[in-house]
Design a protein around this motif. Structure first.
Motif, PDB file in Angstrom:
ATOM      1  N   ASN A  46       0.647   4.985   9.768  1.00  0.00           N
ATOM      2  CA  ASN A  46       1.655   4.282  10.497  1.00  0.00           C
ATOM      3  C   ASN A  46       1.433   2.628   9.543  1.00  0.00           C
ATOM      4  O   ASN A  46       1.153   1.981  10.056  1.00  0.00           O
ATOM      5  CB  ASN A  46       1.273   4.619  11.295  1.00  0.00           C
ATOM      6  CG  ASN A  46       2.867   4.169  12.491  1.00  0.00           C
ATOM      7  OD1 ASN A  46       3.491   3.582  11.069  1.00  0.00           O
ATOM      8  ND2 ASN A  46       2.440   4.173  13.671  1.00  0.00           N
ATOM      9  N   GLN A  47       3.098   3.058   8.355  1.00  0.00           N
ATOM     10  CA  GLN A  47       2.468   1.247   8.068  1.00  0.00           C
ATOM     11  C   GLN A  47       3.700   0.589   7.785  1.00  0.00           C
ATOM     12  O   GLN A  47       5.104   1.854   6.954  1.00  0.00           O
ATOM     13  CB  GLN A  47       1.125   1.037   6.732  1.00  0.00           C
ATOM     14  CG  GLN A  47       1.662   0.055   6.387  1.00  0.00           C
ATOM     15  CD  GLN A  47       0.329   0.167   5.106  1.00  0.00           C
ATOM     16  OE1 GLN A  47      -0.387   0.209   5.257  1.00  0.00           O
ATOM     17  NE2 GLN A  47       0.767  -0.737   3.504  1.00  0.00           N
ATOM     18  N   ASP A  48       4.230  -0.414   7.786  1.00  0.00           N
ATOM     19  CA  ASP A  48       5.595  -1.428   7.129  1.00  0.00           C
ATOM     20  C   ASP A  48       6.532  -0.422   7.862  1.00  0.00           C
ATOM     21  O   ASP A  48       7.543   0.698   7.005  1.00  0.00           O
ATOM     22  CB  ASP A  48       5.911  -0.751   5.608  1.00  0.00           C
ATOM     23  CG  ASP A  48       4.884  -2.235   5.248  1.00  0.00           C
ATOM     24  OD1 ASP A  48       4.570  -3.211   5.660  1.00  0.00           O
ATOM     25  OD2 ASP A  48       4.059  -2.026   4.198  1.00  0.00           O
ATOM     26  N   GLY A  49       6.962   0.361   8.889  1.00  0.00           N
ATOM     27  CA  GLY A  49       7.929   1.761   9.507  1.00  0.00           C
ATOM     28  C   GLY A  49       7.982   2.559   8.218  1.00  0.00           C
ATOM     29  O   GLY A  49       9.143   3.313   8.491  1.00  0.00           O
ATOM     30  N   VAL A  50       6.916   2.960   7.892  1.00  0.00           N
ATOM     31  CA  VAL A  50       6.523   4.166   7.200  1.00  0.00           C
ATOM     32  C   VAL A  50       5.214   5.082   7.653  1.00  0.00           C
ATOM     33  O   VAL A  50       4.413   4.225   7.945  1.00  0.00           O
ATOM     34  CB  VAL A  50       5.728   4.282   6.204  1.00  0.00           C
ATOM     35  CG1 VAL A  50       5.508   5.783   4.758  1.00  0.00           C
ATOM     36  CG2 VAL A  50       7.323   3.268   4.795  1.00  0.00           C
ATOM     37  N   THR A  51       5.508   6.172   8.358  1.00  0.00           N
ATOM     38  CA  THR A  51       4.724   7.120   8.665  1.00  0.00           C
ATOM     39  C   THR A  51       4.046   8.257   7.800  1.00  0.00           C
ATOM     40  O   THR A  51       4.997   8.998   7.285  1.00  0.00           O
ATOM     41  CB  THR A  51       5.154   7.624  10.640  1.00  0.00           C
ATOM     42  OG1 THR A  51       5.322   6.627  10.678  1.00  0.00           O
ATOM     43  CG2 THR A  51       3.627   8.612  11.149  1.00  0.00           C
ATOM     44  N   PHE A  52       2.591   8.774   8.036  1.00  0.00           N
ATOM     45  CA  PHE A  52       2.488   9.348   7.397  1.00  0.00           C
ATOM     46  C   PHE A  52       1.754  10.754   8.154  1.00  0.00           C
ATOM     47  O   PHE A  52       1.022  10.026   8.504  1.00  0.00           O
ATOM     48  CB  PHE A  52       1.721   9.811   5.976  1.00  0.00           C
ATOM     49  CG  PHE A  52       2.698   8.697   5.097  1.00  0.00           C
ATOM     50  CD1 PHE A  52       2.219  10.305   3.852  1.00  0.00           C
ATOM     51  CD2 PHE A  52       2.615   7.900   5.147  1.00  0.00           C
ATOM     52  CE1 PHE A  52       3.197   9.526   2.868  1.00  0.00           C
ATOM     53  CE2 PHE A  52       2.893   7.454   4.034  1.00  0.00           C
ATOM     54  CZ  PHE A  52       3.403   7.677   2.563  1.00  0.00           C
ATOM     55  N   GLU A  53       2.305  12.317   8.183  1.00  0.00           N
ATOM     56  CA  GLU A  53       1.467  12.739   9.363  1.00  0.00           C
ATOM     57  C   GLU A  53       1.270  14.178   9.119  1.00  0.00           C
ATOM     58  O   GLU A  53       1.939  14.700   8.535  1.00  0.00           O
ATOM     59  CB  GLU A  53       2.228  12.625  10.664  1.00  0.00           C
ATOM     60  CG  GLU A  53       3.353  12.826  11.020  1.00  0.00           C
ATOM     61  CD  GLU A  53       4.018  12.320  12.253  1.00  0.00           C
ATOM     62  OE1 GLU A  53       5.378  13.543  12.416  1.00  0.00           O
ATOM     63  OE2 GLU A  53       3.932  11.535  12.825  1.00  0.00           O
TER      64      GLU A  53
END
Length: 93
Positions: free
Chosen positions: A19-26
């Motif tokens: 979860n970084q710079d408004g981008v989420t990988f899940e």
């Protein structure tokens, strides 16, 4: 099966990979998502699904935006490692 599932989730408790710079990988494998191993990408671009190399998993998924790709590139090894573990788990499931 139960032993492998339990071992996988004990070592992979977090749904959110990055979860970084408004981008989420899940991932959604705690709720038994489908193969192939993939991550859901949200924020600063289209919601999409990618494989461990950052490619859309099928032709209905859009490519990542420039902002999403930047976050992917700075966290590539972490995302790749997590999705590789999920892939192994799916093969034994």
């Amino acid at each position: 099966m139960e032993c492998l599932s339990l071992r996988f989730f004990q070592k992979n408790p977090d749904k959110t990979i990055v979860n970084q710079d408004g981008v989420t990988f899940e991932h959604n494998y705690r709720s038994y998502d489908h193969a192939p191993a993939h991550a859901h990408v949200k924020g600063n671009g289209p919601n999409t699904r990618i494989d461990r190399l950052g490619n859309p998993i099928d032709n209905t998924d859009l490519p990542m935006s420039k902002a999403q790709r930047k976050v992917y590139k700075s966290n590539r090894s972490k995302i790749n490692r997590k999705l590789r573990k999920i892939g192994k788990w799916l093969r034994f499931k």
